[in-house]
Design an enzyme around this catalytic site. Structure first.
Site, PDB file in Angstrom:
ATOM      1  N   LYS A  98       0.963  -1.254   0.063  1.00 50.14           N
ATOM      2  CA  LYS A  98       0.063  -0.092  -0.047  1.00 50.14           C
ATOM      3  C   LYS A  98       1.060   1.187   0.110  1.00 50.14           C
ATOM      4  CE  LYS A  98      -3.824   2.058   2.651  1.00 50.14           C
ATOM      5  NZ  LYS A  98      -4.623   2.008   3.882  1.00 50.14           N
ATOM      6  N   SER A 127      -9.328   2.085   3.226  1.00 51.79           N
ATOM      7  CA  SER A 127      -8.357   3.000   2.223  1.00 51.79           C
ATOM      8  C   SER A 127      -7.684   1.839   1.522  1.00 51.79           C
ATOM      9  CB  SER A 127      -7.750   4.024   2.919  1.00 51.79           C
ATOM     10  OG  SER A 127      -7.003   3.253   3.852  1.00 51.79           O
ATOM     11  N   GLY A 130      -6.852   1.488   9.908  1.00 49.26           N
ATOM     12  CA  GLY A 130      -6.947   2.432  10.949  1.00 49.26           C
ATOM     13  C   GLY A 130      -8.366   2.413  11.349  1.00 49.26           C
ATOM     14  N   SER A 184      -9.576  -0.417   7.494  1.00 48.17           N
ATOM     15  CA  SER A 184      -8.880  -0.158   5.812  1.00 48.17           C
ATOM     16  C   SER A 184      -8.529  -1.379   5.364  1.00 48.17           C
ATOM     17  CB  SER A 184      -8.149   1.094   6.048  1.00 48.17           C
ATOM     18  OG  SER A 184      -8.797   2.243   6.236  1.00 48.17           O
TER      19      SER A 184
END
Length: 648
Positions: free
Chosen positions: A234, A310, A331, A334
């Site tokens: 990521k 995310s 968090g 995600s």
């Protein structure tokens, strides 16, 4: 007068009398011109403060954070009850014995104080040694069900052991797979509409890593079962020489990458081929995966829908078959949200179990790095490689020794039979589509029928307070870290939905943050009491399957308040949110995993979430493996899928 409220101390609250509150949370859903106008208004000194104040008032945030006396002391990061782990001295005595004996002679290693039928891992040891031991905890590998399967077989994802077998048997090489990957990625990147998976990508760097891995296999010196396995990272986790943009257009300019993140360095030691930096929701401040900067990753099962965020790129790249695994950050769900929406496995470990060094959000109190894989066994292997907290975290948090479930033993069924699964039925059923709760309920019934896993009804008080505590915590921590750049003229470089979120986050005061941490301690007390009676808590992972991407959102984004912690599009889904079930594990630091359990009537994936006690990753991995095995309905091949192992 009359606004002040006083909460009972948590230990005086009768959990049995707590009532579930169905919430109607107010916030706008905007895209395009109206979003841009809304952001301008939010950022104006007078009008903006009025809008935000009204939004917080309507959602009872001011009442909760400023008008309520919370009797508990603040808890500024997760603090877990004493775990009574196997002491270090005893571990030192058994470690050499454990490593010396063949796995067939190792009956089991018991950590009776917390988890049974587990194998201990040495946190300070070499990652390749941990992976070697993790491999021995898995059921025997059957080549007949691997890459020898013919095209008429039901669809399945290739596992890490399938690639390892193919490399050892000279059916293919990492270099051949690299060429397939590069060709497929070039084809994918030319698709219309664009569905970008990688933000930073260097084919020559991939070829170089693959060539080195191929030589190791030719010489019989592979580093681990992860040698030659393709993984994406990521974009908020450092992976040299790629920049870490965090999904922005500029963040790599103010935060240059000088070395690998701790987790990435551990993967390199195991021979992993790192393909580049995966797309994400800008700076992780969203749950859809929308990214106007680099393009929005699309769901492999339906390209008109979001992947979830995310960690949008990592989940999509695994679900599309490009990579066996990817690293994401979690968090606010995600890792688990996109894994659920894309039909793959996402693991969030206990806060402090893995090092956050080398990630953009390395100083927060809710976020961890975790693997996204196509199977539970692959999650086990990658987790074994990356685990290991810093010395400071170990001193502060006093974790028990990391361990994995021994899935090779007959005693595994006995452990499963003893597990008590906590289910808060009203919460469990608070989903947009009944397909979700029905599929998740069905797997709980199968666990009972097959293994005797009993479901225990529980009640969790103050779920609305939990969501508020989480958004204030992650929001304040994010705003604090980004404020220097935000105030240094970089504000206009953020996307409009990031600016919307930051405007809200910057409105939280110091007293709001402290109040949220007082709520965190209350919630930890409730869950500690709940975990005295159950081993895990089970929920759907998300309250809905993958949402449709509004066309106008692709260019300018959309306010993420609709599908994140505050509200979904008021016109359609007022009470059903992607984050409904996931924030518990973040604000309280618990381990959690999302495992696919089927599809809704539209063919979209559904995930079951398993939340465990602190440091009890072995328990949730064991149960997730059982769930995976019971989901015997053939997996649905994603509309966008590439076979890297066979090349067809």
């Amino acid at each position: 007068m009359g606004k002040k409220k006083v909460m009972l101390p948590a230990h005086e609250v009768d959990l049995a009398t707590a009532k579930y509150q169905y919430e109607k949370i107010e916030a706008p859903h905007l895209t395009g011109f109206w979003l841009k106008l809304f952001v301008k208004l939010l950022e104006s000194p007078m009008i903006g403060s009025l809008i935000i104040s009204n939004l917080k008032k309507e959602n009872k945030m001011i009442e909760m954070l400023r008008n309520t006396v919370i009797p508990e002391a603040p808890m500024f990061k997760p603090e877990f009850p004493p775990q009574e782990p196997l002491n270090r001295g005893k571990w030192e005595k058994c470690r050499n014995w454990l490593y010396a004996l063949p796995i067939l002679q190792v009956k089991l290693v018991l950590l009776e104080e917390s988890e049974n039928e587990v194998v201990l891992l040495e946190e300070d040891g070499k990652p390749e040694e941990r992976v070697k031991l993790a491999l021995k905890t898995l059921p025997d590998y059957d080549p007949a069900k691997s890459c020898n399967a013919d095209s008429s077989s039901p669809f399945r994802y290739w596992k890490i052991r399938d690639y390892a077998y193919a490399y050892r048997s000279k059916l293919t090489t990492p270099s051949i797979v690299a060429e397939r990957f590069i060709a497929a990625m070039d084809e994918f990147n030319n698709k219309k509409p664009p569905t970008p998976l990688l933000i930073s990508y260097d084919p020559e760097l991939i070829r170089k890593q693959a060539a080195a891995s191929t030589r190791r296999f030719e010489e019989g010196n592979s580093l681990s079962v992860l040698d030659g396995i393709f993984m994406a990272i990521k974009d908020d986790i450092d992976c040299c020489p790629h920049p870490s943009k965090g999904g922005t257009t500029f963040f790599h300019e103010v935060r240059p990458v000088e070395e690998d993140a701790a987790s990435v360095a551990r993967l390199r030691c195991c021979g992993v081929i790192l393909v580049g930096k995966a797309n994400m929701h800008e700076l992780g401040l969203g749950t859809t995966g929308n990214n106007p900067n680099h393009g929005t990753a699309r769901n492999p099962h339906d390209p008109e829908r979001y992947t979830g965020g995310s960690s949008s790129g990592p989940a999509a790249i695994v679900a599309s078959g490009f990579c066996s695994a990817a690293l994401g950050t979690d968090g606010g769900g995600s890792v688990r949200i996109p894994s659920s929406l894309c039909g793959v496995v996402g693991l969030k470990s206990t806060y402090g179990r893995t090092s956050m060094r080398g990630s953009i959000c390395d100083s927060g109190t809710v976020e961890v790095i975790g693997p996204i894989t196509s199977s539970v066994e692959d999650a086990i292997l990658v987790y074994a490689a990356i685990l290991g907290s810093s010395a400071a975290e170990r001193i502060a948090m006093k974790p028990s020794l990391p361990c994995l479930p021994n899935l090779t033993l007959h005693g595994n069924s006995d452990v499963l039979r003893s597990l008590r699964l906590g289910k808060y039925t009203e919460w469990f059923n608070d989903v947009f589509s009944a397909d979700i709760s029905v599929k998740c309920e069905d797997i709980l019934n199968r666990l009972l029928e097959t293994y005797g896993c009993k479901t225990v009804e529980i009640v969790i008080p103050e779920l609305h307070e939990m969501r508020t505590a989480h958004i204030v915590s992650i929001g304040s921590e994010s705003a604090s870290g980004l404020s220097p750049d935000y105030e240094d003229g970089k504000r206009v470089k953020f996307t409009h939905d990031t600016r919307t979120n930051l405007a809200l986050f910057q409105s939280f005061s110091a007293s709001d943050y402290v109040a949220a941490q007082c709520l965190r301690r209350r919630l930890m007390y409730y869950h500690t009491e709940i975990f005295k009676n159950v081993d895990v808590i089970v929920t759907p992972t998300t309250g809905m399957t993958a949402p449709v991407i509004p066309p106008a959102a692709l260019k300018s984004g959309e306010t993420d308040l609709q599908v994140s912690g505050l509200v979904l599009d008021l016109r359609k889904f007022n009470e059903f949110v992607l984050m409904r079930f996931v924030v518990t594990a973040n604000i309280l630091g618990f381990p959690a995993i999302s495992v696919p359990v089927g599809y809704d009537k539209q063919g979209l994936p559904i995930g079951l979430q398993i939340i465990g006690r602190p440091w009890c990753e072995a328990t949730i991995l064991r149960l997730a493996a059982a769930v995976e095995e019971l989901c015997f309905t053939p997996k649905k091949k994603p509309l966008q899928f590439y076979d890297m192992l066979k090349g067809n």
